[in-house]
Scaffold this active site. Structure first.
Site, PDB file in Angstrom:
ATOM      1  N   ARG A  59       0.853  -1.198   0.000  1.00  0.00           N
ATOM      2  CA  ARG A  59       0.000   0.000   0.000  1.00  0.00           C
ATOM      3  C   ARG A  59       0.886   1.245   0.000  1.00  0.00           C
ATOM      4  NH1 ARG A  59      -1.490   1.674   4.772  1.00  0.00           N
ATOM      5  NH2 ARG A  59      -2.143  -0.390   5.469  1.00  0.00           N
ATOM      6  N   TYR A  80     -17.300  18.378 -13.590  1.00  0.00           N
ATOM      7  CA  TYR A  80     -17.783  16.998 -13.750  1.00  0.00           C
ATOM      8  C   TYR A  80     -18.826  16.682 -12.663  1.00  0.00           C
ATOM      9  CZ  TYR A  80     -17.661  11.921 -13.298  1.00  0.00           C
ATOM     10  OH  TYR A  80     -18.012  10.603 -13.175  1.00  0.00           O
ATOM     11  N   ASP A 117      -8.299  20.317 -12.751  1.00  0.00           N
ATOM     12  CA  ASP A 117      -8.631  18.983 -13.252  1.00  0.00           C
ATOM     13  C   ASP A 117      -8.366  19.014 -14.756  1.00  0.00           C
ATOM     14  OD1 ASP A 117      -9.793  16.712 -14.300  1.00  0.00           O
ATOM     15  OD2 ASP A 117     -11.466  16.700 -12.891  1.00  0.00           O
ATOM     16  N   LYS A 165      -9.217   8.252 -18.546  1.00  0.00           N
ATOM     17  CA  LYS A 165      -9.489   8.921 -19.815  1.00  0.00           C
ATOM     18  C   LYS A 165      -8.221   8.930 -20.690  1.00  0.00           C
ATOM     19  CE  LYS A 165     -13.532   9.516 -17.937  1.00  0.00           C
ATOM     20  NZ  LYS A 165     -13.413   9.451 -16.531  1.00  0.00           N
TER      21      LYS A 165
HETATM   22  C1  LIG Z   1     -13.221  15.797 -15.695  1.00  0.00           C
HETATM   23  C2  LIG Z   1     -13.332  14.572 -14.856  1.00  0.00           C
HETATM   24  N1  LIG Z   1     -12.759  14.558 -13.646  1.00  0.00           N
HETATM   25  C3  LIG Z   1     -12.840  13.468 -12.841  1.00  0.00           C
HETATM   26  C4  LIG Z   1     -13.543  12.337 -13.222  1.00  0.00           C
HETATM   27  C5  LIG Z   1     -13.629  11.167 -12.292  1.00  0.00           C
HETATM   28  O1  LIG Z   1     -12.817  10.125 -12.710  1.00  0.00           O
HETATM   29  P1  LIG Z   1     -13.090   8.567 -12.410  1.00  0.00           P
HETATM   30  O2  LIG Z   1     -14.309   8.182 -13.180  1.00  0.00           O
HETATM   31  O3  LIG Z   1     -11.836   7.912 -12.870  1.00  0.00           O
HETATM   32  O4  LIG Z   1     -13.305   8.441 -10.930  1.00  0.00           O
HETATM   33  C6  LIG Z   1     -14.145  12.305 -14.473  1.00  0.00           C
HETATM   34  C7  LIG Z   1     -14.888  11.108 -14.893  1.00  0.00           C
HETATM   35  O5  LIG Z   1     -15.606  11.105 -15.876  1.00  0.00           O
HETATM   36  C8  LIG Z   1     -14.046  13.459 -15.299  1.00  0.00           C
HETATM   37  O6  LIG Z   1     -14.634  13.499 -16.515  1.00  0.00           O
END
Ligand SMILES: Cc1ncc(COP(=O)(O)O)c(C=O)c1O
Length: 385
Positions: A52, A104, A176, A201
């Site tokens: 971990r 998001y 982000d 992504k």
């Molecule tokens: C811009 C953005 N940030 C964070 C996330 C969250 O990521 P995860 O689905 O890997 O938890 C997403 C998921 O679609 C996203 O589009």
């Protein structure tokens, strides 16, 4: 260390964080699928005690993404949301955060439904309007959390100006960068203090792994994130770390095609009589086109378009064949989705309407297929409306 300090972006993507495996010379970092490490004697070990806390595959990925974003340290988590959750632990009860209003849906849900239970407060503003951002700052604001471009209506925030504003108020700028990818923009170059990604992504890029990373710049944040990653334990698995490491090797090549296909689809849709509006920062009609040109390398593979009604959107989504109807984005396959009922279903309807996430809005994550096949598929579906 094979990389020089002058190594360029593609070389960094391929090599940073990785050396041939010391025991065999394997060019690819192995998947260290182990829970613990045998110690030579009491208190004598190779720097690895428990998986971990330390795992060589994960640590290679962390070094790789830190270099790709131009940061000082990276931390890999079990999902993008776990990464954002770790960033939130930099806050203390009573702190306030200013957030892009079009963030998001899962980030909004974490902030609104979970973190407000811990005396944290959030104000959602259009961060492309920095006067509105400054107005939202209070005495207790500690963080400005920005997504640019926003999902799915593609508003752009001026990162350099946002960093200047945040720092003038002694506030951390968190970006982000999932939607753009570090090929398209590197927020730390503009002054961001922390960058996060859903590696699910573009960084992984092949729709076969869920994960997240945080890249940090300041000693105190690095120290805390290292502590929290181990204390909370939401680490990325060795296999997922390996998949993302493989993904980042081709990030520049994939992003070039995502950029090309994104722009070509946006232009195609903008010229189509059945499409009412296209949201894509690479169109000169986009309100932040000049800023996008300055700040981004290409305009990314994400776009959205308005068809005017739920019925029209439903017909299109049910007719396309090559465009896969699915949540998520950033993979090599083109995905199509309906934000109002899919990715943004957890956002209250009045907030959705304010932002422009109408029932007639459709989002595309342009993959790397031949563009003519994508246009043919969309053309057939638009004919069916
Ligand atoms: C811009 C953005 N940030 C964070 C996330 C969250 O990521 P995860 O689905 O890997 O938890 C997403 C998921 O679609 C996203 O589009």
């Amino acid at each position: 260390m094979k990389l020089t300090s002058r190594a360029r972006f593609s070389t960094i993507c391929l090599h940073a964080g990785q050396e041939p495996d010391p025991s065999t010379g394997a060019i690819i970092t192995p998947i260290y699928q182990t829970s613990t490490y045998v110690q030579e004697a009491l208190g004598v070990h190779k720097g690895f005690e428990y998986a971990r806390t330390q795992n060589p595959t994960r640590m290679a990925l962390e070094g790789n993404v830190a270099a790709i974003e131009g940061g000082r340290a990276g931390f890999a988590f079990a999902s993008g949301m776990a990464a954002i959750g770790a960033i939130a632990t930099l806050l203390r009860a009573g702190d306030h955060v200013v957030v892009s209003d079009n963030t998001y849906g899962g980030t909004f849900r974490l902030f609104d439904k979970v973190l407000t239970r811990y005396q944290l407060s959030f104000t959602y503003v259009d961060t492309s309007n920095l006067a509105a951002v400054e107005q939202a700052f209070t005495r207790t604001t500690r963080m400005l959390f920005v997504e640019t471009p926003t999902n799915p209506v593609m508003r752009i925030t001026d990162l350099r100006a946002a960093a200047g504003l945040a720092h003038a108020h002694n506030i951390r700028l968190v970006v982000d960068n999932t939607f753009a990818s570090p090929y398209v923009q590197r927020p730390i170059e503009f002054g961001a203090d922390l960058v996060t990604h859903s590696t699910t992504k573009y960084l992984n890029g092949h729709s076969d792994s869920v994960g997240g990373v945080v890249i940090a710049m300041h000693d105190e944040d690095i120290e805390w994130l290292r502590f929290v990653q181990n204390a909370e334990g939401a680490i990325l698995s060795p296999f997922d770390s390996w998949l993302v490491l493989r993904g980042t090797k081709t990030l520049p090549l994939r992003m070039q095609r995502h950029n090309e296909n994104g722009l070509a689809l946006a232009e195609y849709l903008a010229a189509h009589p059945k499409v009412k509006h296209v949201y894509y920062p690479g169109l000169p009609t986009h309100p932040h086109y000049d800023l996008a040109k300055r700040q981004m390398r290409g305009f990314g593979g994400m776009l959205a378009f308005e068809l005017g009604s739920l019925e029209a959107a439903r017909r299109l989504l049910n007719t396309v064949k090559l465009h896969a109807l699915a949540e998520s984005l950033g993979g090599v396959e083109t995905l199509i989705s309906h934000p109002a009922s899919m990715t943004h279903a957890s956002v209250p309807v009045d907030r959705r309407n304010e932002i422009g996430i109408t029932d007639g809005l459709v989002r595309i994550s342009a993959g790397i297929e031949d563009i003519e096949d994508l246009k043919d598929d969309l053309g057939r579906a638009l004919d069916a409306i």
